[in-house]
Scaffold this active site. Structure first.
Site: not given
Length: 217
Positions: A117, A188
Protein backbone atom coordinates in the site's frame (compact mmCIF):
# COMPACT_ATOMS: atom_id res chain seq x y z
CA UNK A 1 -7.24 -27.04 8.08
CA UNK A 2 -10.73 -25.65 8.84
CA UNK A 3 -13.02 -26.44 5.89
CA UNK A 4 -16.18 -25.17 7.58
CA UNK A 5 -14.61 -21.78 8.30
CA UNK A 6 -13.17 -21.57 4.79
CA UNK A 7 -16.59 -22.30 3.32
CA UNK A 8 -18.22 -19.73 5.61
CA UNK A 9 -15.83 -17.01 4.44
CA UNK A 10 -16.85 -17.62 0.83
CA UNK A 11 -20.54 -17.91 1.65
CA UNK A 12 -20.16 -14.49 3.29
CA UNK A 13 -18.82 -13.05 0.03
CA UNK A 14 -21.50 -14.77 -2.05
CA UNK A 15 -24.31 -13.35 0.11
CA UNK A 16 -22.86 -9.88 -0.46
CA UNK A 17 -22.24 -10.31 -4.17
CA UNK A 18 -25.17 -7.99 -5.08
CA UNK A 19 -23.33 -5.14 -3.37
CA UNK A 20 -20.14 -6.03 -5.25
CA UNK A 21 -22.07 -5.97 -8.52
CA UNK A 22 -23.56 -2.60 -7.63
CA UNK A 23 -20.09 -1.20 -6.96
CA UNK A 24 -18.89 -2.42 -10.36
CA UNK A 25 -21.89 -0.85 -12.07
CA UNK A 26 -21.20 2.43 -10.28
CA UNK A 27 -17.80 2.45 -11.99
CA UNK A 28 -19.47 1.49 -15.30
CA UNK A 29 -17.87 -1.96 -15.19
CA UNK A 30 -19.22 -5.51 -15.34
CA UNK A 31 -19.18 -8.32 -12.80
CA UNK A 32 -18.52 -7.80 -9.10
CA UNK A 33 -16.00 -5.46 -7.46
CA UNK A 34 -15.19 -6.85 -4.03
CA UNK A 35 -14.47 -4.31 -1.25
CA UNK A 36 -11.03 -4.35 0.32
CA UNK A 37 -12.61 -4.30 3.78
CA UNK A 38 -16.16 -5.64 3.76
CA UNK A 39 -18.93 -4.77 6.20
CA UNK A 40 -22.29 -6.37 6.95
CA UNK A 41 -23.95 -4.80 3.92
CA UNK A 42 -21.16 -5.88 1.55
CA UNK A 43 -19.96 -2.34 0.92
CA UNK A 44 -16.46 -1.10 1.73
CA UNK A 45 -15.91 0.11 5.28
CA UNK A 46 -12.22 1.00 5.22
CA UNK A 47 -11.37 4.38 6.74
CA UNK A 48 -8.91 4.64 3.83
CA UNK A 49 -11.48 5.12 1.08
CA UNK A 50 -8.85 4.87 -1.67
CA UNK A 51 -8.17 1.25 -0.73
CA UNK A 52 -11.77 0.12 -1.21
CA UNK A 53 -11.84 1.88 -4.58
CA UNK A 54 -8.42 0.95 -5.96
CA UNK A 55 -7.01 -2.09 -4.11
CA UNK A 56 -8.78 -4.31 -6.60
CA UNK A 57 -6.52 -7.32 -6.14
CA UNK A 58 -9.00 -8.36 -3.43
CA UNK A 59 -11.45 -9.32 -6.20
CA UNK A 60 -8.84 -11.75 -7.51
CA UNK A 61 -8.00 -12.90 -4.00
CA UNK A 62 -11.62 -13.95 -3.43
CA UNK A 63 -11.51 -15.95 -6.66
CA UNK A 64 -8.23 -17.51 -5.51
CA UNK A 65 -9.88 -18.54 -2.24
CA UNK A 66 -12.56 -20.31 -4.29
CA UNK A 67 -9.87 -22.07 -6.29
CA UNK A 68 -8.01 -23.24 -3.17
CA UNK A 69 -11.21 -24.46 -1.49
CA UNK A 70 -12.27 -26.38 -4.57
CA UNK A 71 -8.81 -27.91 -5.04
CA UNK A 72 -8.99 -29.19 -1.45
CA UNK A 73 -12.64 -30.28 -1.38
CA UNK A 74 -13.23 -31.48 -4.99
CA UNK A 75 -16.86 -30.50 -4.30
CA UNK A 76 -18.36 -29.66 -7.68
CA UNK A 77 -21.82 -29.08 -6.19
CA UNK A 78 -20.35 -26.39 -3.94
CA UNK A 79 -18.40 -25.01 -6.88
CA UNK A 80 -21.54 -24.69 -9.00
CA UNK A 81 -23.69 -22.97 -6.40
CA UNK A 82 -21.19 -20.98 -4.31
CA UNK A 83 -17.83 -20.80 -6.05
CA UNK A 84 -18.84 -20.22 -9.66
CA UNK A 85 -20.95 -17.07 -9.11
CA UNK A 86 -17.99 -15.47 -7.30
CA UNK A 87 -15.43 -16.53 -9.89
CA UNK A 88 -17.64 -15.54 -12.82
CA UNK A 89 -18.29 -12.10 -11.32
CA UNK A 90 -14.57 -11.59 -10.69
CA UNK A 91 -13.64 -12.61 -14.24
CA UNK A 92 -16.29 -10.32 -15.72
CA UNK A 93 -14.97 -7.47 -13.61
CA UNK A 94 -11.36 -7.83 -14.74
CA UNK A 95 -12.35 -8.37 -18.37
CA UNK A 96 -14.16 -5.03 -18.27
CA UNK A 97 -11.44 -3.25 -16.24
CA UNK A 98 -8.33 -4.07 -18.31
CA UNK A 99 -6.90 -1.71 -20.91
CA UNK A 100 -4.18 -2.11 -23.52
CA UNK A 101 -0.75 -0.93 -22.41
CA UNK A 102 0.41 1.44 -25.17
CA UNK A 103 4.10 0.53 -24.93
CA UNK A 104 3.83 -3.28 -24.92
CA UNK A 105 0.44 -3.93 -26.52
CA UNK A 106 -0.42 -6.25 -23.64
CA UNK A 107 -3.37 -5.96 -21.30
CA UNK A 108 -2.90 -4.23 -17.97
CA UNK A 109 -4.71 -2.58 -15.06
CA UNK A 110 -4.19 1.10 -14.40
CA UNK A 111 -4.68 3.30 -11.35
CA UNK A 112 -4.57 0.55 -8.71
CA UNK A 113 -3.14 0.15 -5.21
CA UNK A 114 -1.04 -3.02 -4.94
CA UNK A 115 -0.72 -5.15 -1.80
CA UNK A 116 2.25 -2.87 -1.03
CA UNK A 117 0.00 0.00 0.00
CA UNK A 118 2.84 2.44 0.57
CA UNK A 119 3.32 2.52 -3.21
CA UNK A 120 0.02 4.41 -3.51
CA UNK A 121 -1.77 4.56 -6.85
CA UNK A 122 0.27 2.89 -9.59
CA UNK A 123 -0.09 1.38 -13.05
CA UNK A 124 0.61 -2.24 -13.97
CA UNK A 125 0.97 -3.67 -10.45
CA UNK A 126 2.61 -7.01 -11.17
CA UNK A 127 0.70 -8.85 -8.43
CA UNK A 128 -2.66 -7.33 -9.35
CA UNK A 129 -2.12 -8.14 -13.03
CA UNK A 130 -0.98 -11.69 -12.32
CA UNK A 131 -3.82 -12.37 -9.88
CA UNK A 132 -6.33 -11.05 -12.42
CA UNK A 133 -4.87 -13.32 -15.09
CA UNK A 134 -5.12 -16.33 -12.79
CA UNK A 135 -8.74 -15.42 -12.05
CA UNK A 136 -9.54 -15.44 -15.75
CA UNK A 137 -7.73 -18.76 -16.31
CA UNK A 138 -9.58 -20.40 -13.43
CA UNK A 139 -12.90 -18.98 -14.61
CA UNK A 140 -12.28 -20.54 -18.03
CA UNK A 141 -11.45 -23.88 -16.39
CA UNK A 142 -14.55 -23.84 -14.19
CA UNK A 143 -16.84 -22.83 -17.05
CA UNK A 144 -15.69 -25.86 -19.04
CA UNK A 145 -16.06 -28.14 -16.02
CA UNK A 146 -19.60 -26.96 -15.28
CA UNK A 147 -20.70 -26.40 -18.86
CA UNK A 148 -21.32 -22.76 -18.02
CA UNK A 149 -21.13 -19.72 -20.25
CA UNK A 150 -17.84 -17.85 -20.24
CA UNK A 151 -16.46 -14.62 -21.60
CA UNK A 152 -15.18 -14.80 -25.16
CA UNK A 153 -11.93 -12.97 -24.27
CA UNK A 154 -11.03 -14.40 -20.86
CA UNK A 155 -8.18 -16.64 -21.98
CA UNK A 156 -6.87 -14.06 -24.45
CA UNK A 157 -6.59 -11.44 -21.71
CA UNK A 158 -4.99 -13.91 -19.31
CA UNK A 159 -2.30 -14.94 -21.80
CA UNK A 160 -1.52 -11.35 -22.78
CA UNK A 161 -1.50 -9.75 -19.33
CA UNK A 162 1.52 -7.52 -18.73
CA UNK A 163 3.90 -8.69 -15.98
CA UNK A 164 6.54 -5.92 -16.14
CA UNK A 165 10.22 -6.90 -16.01
CA UNK A 166 13.20 -4.56 -15.81
CA UNK A 167 16.76 -4.11 -14.54
CA UNK A 168 16.94 -3.71 -10.77
CA UNK A 169 20.35 -3.49 -9.14
CA UNK A 170 21.98 -4.82 -12.30
CA UNK A 171 19.80 -7.93 -12.60
CA UNK A 172 16.60 -8.71 -14.45
CA UNK A 173 13.58 -8.95 -12.14
CA UNK A 174 9.87 -8.30 -12.09
CA UNK A 175 8.96 -4.70 -11.40
CA UNK A 176 6.53 -4.35 -8.52
CA UNK A 177 4.74 -1.83 -10.73
CA UNK A 178 5.45 0.31 -13.77
CA UNK A 179 8.14 2.80 -12.79
CA UNK A 180 9.38 0.99 -9.66
CA UNK A 181 12.94 2.13 -8.89
CA UNK A 182 15.61 -0.17 -7.46
CA UNK A 183 16.04 0.27 -3.73
CA UNK A 184 12.59 1.73 -3.08
CA UNK A 185 11.39 0.37 0.30
CA UNK A 186 8.26 -1.81 0.29
CA UNK A 187 5.94 -3.00 3.04
CA UNK A 188 4.64 -6.12 1.27
CA UNK A 189 6.49 -8.65 -0.86
CA UNK A 190 4.16 -8.32 -3.87
CA UNK A 191 6.62 -9.85 -6.32
CA UNK A 192 7.31 -12.88 -4.10
CA UNK A 193 3.58 -13.61 -4.18
CA UNK A 194 3.92 -14.45 -7.88
CA UNK A 195 5.74 -17.63 -6.88
CA UNK A 196 3.50 -18.44 -3.92
CA UNK A 197 0.56 -18.55 -3.73
CA UNK A 198 -0.07 -17.65 -7.39
CA UNK A 199 2.35 -20.22 -8.82
CA UNK A 200 3.28 -18.14 -11.89
CA UNK A 201 5.70 -20.07 -14.13
CA UNK A 202 9.05 -18.35 -14.65
CA UNK A 203 12.71 -19.19 -15.18
CA UNK A 204 14.63 -20.16 -12.05
CA UNK A 205 17.08 -17.26 -12.44
CA UNK A 206 14.26 -14.73 -12.64
CA UNK A 207 12.57 -16.25 -9.59
CA UNK A 208 15.83 -16.07 -7.62
CA UNK A 209 16.46 -12.48 -8.72
CA UNK A 210 12.98 -11.49 -7.60
CA UNK A 211 13.56 -12.84 -4.10
CA UNK A 212 17.05 -11.35 -3.78
CA UNK A 213 16.04 -7.89 -5.03
CA UNK A 214 12.98 -7.44 -2.84
CA UNK A 215 14.17 -9.10 0.37
CA UNK A 216 16.79 -6.33 0.53
CA UNK A 217 14.10 -3.64 0.72
Amino acid sequence: LAPALASACLTYRLERLPAARERAQYHKLSGGMQPWESGLTGYGVSIWHLADEHEIHITADVAMAVRLYFRASKNTTWLKHTGWPLVQASAEYFASRVVVDPSSGNFTLMNVIPPDERAGLVNSSVYTNAAAAETLRFAHEVAILLGAEQGSNWTDIAEKMLLPIGKLGGVEAHLEYDGYKAGTPINQADVALLQYPLGIAMEQKLATNDLNVYQAV
